[in-house]
Scaffold this motif. Structure first.
Motif, short mmCIF file in Angstrom:
data_model
loop_
_atom_site.label_atom_id
_atom_site.label_comp_id
_atom_site.label_asym_id
_atom_site.label_seq_id
_atom_site.Cartn_x
_atom_site.Cartn_y
_atom_site.Cartn_z
N SER A 245 0.76 -1.23 0.00
CA SER A 245 0.12 -0.33 0.03
C SER A 245 1.20 1.13 -0.14
O SER A 245 0.29 2.40 -0.43
N VAL A 246 2.42 1.17 0.39
CA VAL A 246 3.26 2.01 -0.03
C VAL A 246 4.09 1.99 -0.75
O VAL A 246 5.21 1.10 -0.72
N PRO A 247 4.39 1.53 -2.42
CA PRO A 247 4.53 1.43 -3.18
C PRO A 247 6.48 1.74 -3.31
O PRO A 247 7.01 0.86 -3.59
N SER A 248 6.68 3.02 -2.65
CA SER A 248 8.56 3.18 -2.36
C SER A 248 8.49 2.33 -1.79
O SER A 248 9.53 2.64 -1.67
N ALA A 249 8.32 1.86 -0.63
CA ALA A 249 8.07 0.29 0.89
C ALA A 249 8.52 -0.23 -0.21
O ALA A 249 9.37 -1.20 0.68
N VAL A 250 8.74 -0.72 -1.26
CA VAL A 250 8.68 -2.17 -1.72
C VAL A 250 10.01 -2.82 -1.38
O VAL A 250 10.73 -3.39 -0.70
N ASN A 251 10.74 -2.19 -1.75
CA ASN A 251 12.45 -2.07 -1.99
C ASN A 251 13.00 -2.78 -0.25
O ASN A 251 13.68 -3.23 0.19
N LEU A 252 12.08 -1.56 0.06
CA LEU A 252 12.71 -1.25 1.44
C LEU A 252 12.48 -2.88 2.00
O LEU A 252 13.42 -3.41 3.18
N LEU A 253 10.87 -2.87 1.56
CA LEU A 253 11.04 -3.99 2.58
C LEU A 253 11.47 -5.64 2.44
O LEU A 253 11.60 -6.42 3.01
N ASN A 254 11.63 -6.34 0.82
CA ASN A 254 12.15 -6.95 0.61
C ASN A 254 13.73 -6.96 1.00
O ASN A 254 14.09 -7.75 1.40
N SER A 255 14.51 -6.21 0.96
CA SER A 255 15.44 -5.93 2.43
C SER A 255 15.61 -6.06 3.79
O SER A 255 15.88 -7.01 4.00
N ILE A 256 14.52 -5.64 4.71
CA ILE A 256 14.05 -6.08 5.69
C ILE A 256 13.71 -7.62 5.45
O ILE A 256 14.09 -8.43 6.49
N ILE A 257 13.10 -8.06 4.96
CA ILE A 257 12.07 -9.72 4.24
C ILE A 257 13.71 -10.42 3.91
O ILE A 257 14.35 -11.69 5.13
N GLY A 258 14.93 -9.84 3.66
CA GLY A 258 16.24 -10.70 2.69
C GLY A 258 16.43 -10.90 4.55
O GLY A 258 17.47 -12.02 4.50
N LYS A 259 16.91 -10.13 5.67
CA LYS A 259 17.49 -10.53 6.16
C LYS A 259 17.01 -11.25 7.84
O LYS A 259 17.64 -12.15 8.39
N LEU A 260 15.50 -11.26 7.27
CA LEU A 260 14.84 -12.31 8.26
C LEU A 260 14.97 -13.82 7.64
O LEU A 260 14.76 -14.66 8.62
N ALA A 261 14.27 -13.70 6.95
CA ALA A 261 14.77 -15.11 5.88
C ALA A 261 16.54 -15.41 6.07
O ALA A 261 16.52 -15.12 6.52
N GLY A 262 15.81 -16.48 4.35
CA GLY A 262 17.59 -16.59 3.83
C GLY A 262 17.69 -18.24 4.24
O GLY A 262 16.66 -19.45 4.37
N ASP A 263 19.47 -18.30 4.99
CA ASP A 263 19.24 -20.20 4.95
C ASP A 263 19.62 -20.15 6.84
O ASP A 263 19.77 -19.62 7.47
N GLU A 264 19.01 -21.76 6.56
CA GLU A 264 19.43 -21.93 8.16
C GLU A 264 19.73 -23.25 7.71
O GLU A 264 19.52 -24.64 7.58
N VAL A 265 20.75 -23.88 8.66
CA VAL A 265 21.00 -25.14 9.31
C VAL A 265 20.56 -26.29 10.48
O VAL A 265 20.57 -25.03 11.46
N GLY A 266 20.72 -27.11 10.30
CA GLY A 266 20.11 -27.43 12.06
C GLY A 266 20.73 -29.44 12.57
O GLY A 266 21.12 -29.60 11.17
N TYR A 267 21.41 -29.55 13.87
CA TYR A 267 21.75 -30.81 13.57
C TYR A 267 21.29 -31.33 14.76
O TYR A 267 20.93 -30.36 15.33
#
Length: 336
Positions: free
Chosen positions: A157-179
């Motif tokens: 709903s705030v188009p200018s925030a798409v890049n910001l959101l994707n940057s934040i999401i990139g830090k929250l998601a990503g790769d994980e491992v578990g043993y």
């Protein structure tokens, strides 16, 4: 005031997306795992995790950013490169009665010369179900999980925030491992830095191997495609799960929830914020298992693509965002 209000709206949208990431715990809702405090004692050394030469299990220092897609060859006895575990109890003939999804008979195995390509969908589903039930009731084994989460905001709903959101999401998601090293049906999960994964102290296989905390049980109607192929002495089974959609009011997809898991936002409560929209679409998940000559699973590979839209409200402000993404998770197992 205009800038401040826009920032608050963006914050609201970020919160909505953060809810999605928090809920992105397959099988049942858990808060996103974090490391234990730095002052805690590390009791697991990833560097000491012996890497077998004939599987795709990677050392923590070079864990792949994407789960390995190739299937491992079944490890021969005493040739895995992992030292025998002498502290394990003798082979169990029964499992705790409290563990759901426990098989009452051994998983069917494909004979060495059997033409598994002739198996019907019902037969393949039966083999997969029995193998999954046996895996999740296993008492003694080593397991490694590698998962990759990708989420991409396509509109908000705030188009200018798409890049910001994707940057934040990139830090929250990503790769994980578990043993995990299960002894007597119990293990503690450790991350790639050798720290205990919060919430995974003294867990059983059914509590961490998808679909978490529920029996593996998929009706034939929930499978659109089923295949089985031989790979040496191994058998590779693949199930394609039927397309499903959910809403905030009805968040549980009947098929994915019992086969892989789902994005569950129900029950999340954050002071000052309310989820107002959670429309999810699962276009077709895939579950692939590799069983060895004994019928035991050596690799489990799950792919959960999705797209949807979400929204949140904070006071008189509200925000929405639509996204697409995928959960790609691989488990590999070595038996004592």
């Amino acid at each position: 005031m205009k800038m401040r209000k826009e920032l608050l709206v963006i914050l609201c949208i970020v919160l909505a997306v953060w809810f999605f990431v928090m809920g992105f715990e397959l099988g049942s809702y858990r808060e996103k795992k974090v490391m234990i405090a730095a002052e805690s004692t590390t009791v697991f050394d990833p560097a000491a995790w012996s890497v077998p030469q004939d599987t795709n299990i990677a050392a923590p220092s070079d864990a792949p950013t994407q789960p390995a897609a190739t299937m491992p060859t079944a490890a021969a006895e005493n040739t895995t490169g992992i030292a025998p575990i002498t502290t394990y109890p003798s082979n169990e003939t029964s499992v705790p009665s409290t563990a759901p999804g426990v098989p009452t008979s051994p998983a069917p195995t494909a004979a060495a010369n059997e033409d598994v390509s002739t198996l019907s969908k019902a037969q393949i589903l039966q083999n997969v179900t029995s193998a999954m039930q046996t895996l999740r009731a296993e008492q003694n084994m080593k397991a490694q999980k590698s998962e990759h989460t990708a989420i991409n905001i396509v509109e908000c709903s705030v188009p200018s925030a798409v890049n910001l959101l994707n940057s934040i999401i990139g830090k929250l998601a990503g790769d994980e491992v578990g043993y995990y090293e299960f002894k007597g049906g119990v293990a503690t999960g450790y991350d790639g830095e050798g720290k205990v994964i919060e919430g995974e102290e003294n867990v059983t296989p059914i509590q961490v191997i998808p679909p978490r905390d529920v029996p593996f049980s998929v009706p034939e109607a929930g499978v659109t495609q089923a295949t089985a192929v031989k790979n040496g002495s191994n058998t590779v089974y693949t199930l394609k799960i039927a397309e499903e959609s959910t809403t905030l009011e009805n968040p549980i997809p009947p098929y994915n929830s019992k086969a892989i898991g789902y994005l569950n936002l129900a029950g999340i409560a954050v002071p000052g914020a309310t989820i107002t929209q959670a429309n999810m679409h699962y276009p077709g998940s895939t579950l692939t298992i590799t069983t060895n000559a004994d019928g035991k699973i050596t690799e489990l590979h799950l792919v959960l693509p999705m797209d949807g839209s979400g929204g949140a409200k904070m006071g008189f402000l509200s925000g929405t965002a639509s996204f697409n993404g995928e959960k790609n998770e691989t488990w590999q197992f070595i038996y004592s």
